[in-house]
Design an enzyme around this catalytic site. Structure first.
Site: not given
Length: 90
Positions: A6-8, A37
């Site tokens: 996950v990244c922002g 995602a």
């Protein structure tokens, strides 16, 4: 096994983390489906995953999910990713 990276915003950083996690898993001989995602998709994906890889800031933002959330400080550091994934999979 399902893992979510996950990244922002967008997908760029999460794709980098996904690729590095896949390298580590291959080296460890572990078969897993790693998905990249952004935060919007991650909340739903984390409901079906065993592990979520993300930064400390986003781990807090992700909230309470059934997946084990692993904080990665340096998405480029294969040693860090190896150490933390190995510990989580023991």
């Amino acid at each position: 096994m399902k893992i979510v990276a996950v990244c922002g915003m967008g997908i760029g950083t999460s794709v980098l983390l996904k690729m590095n996690a896949e390298k580590v898993l291959a080296k460890l001989g572990i078969d897993a489906d790693v998905e990249a995602a952004d935060m919007g998709v991650a909340r739903g994906a984390a409901q079906m995953a065993e592990i979520v890889l993300t930064s400390a800031e986003l781990a807090e933002e992700l909230g309470d999910v059934p997946a084990e959330v692993i904080v990665i400080k340096n998405f480029f550091d294969l040693d860090e990713i190896t150490e933390k994934l190995t510990a989580a999979l023991e």
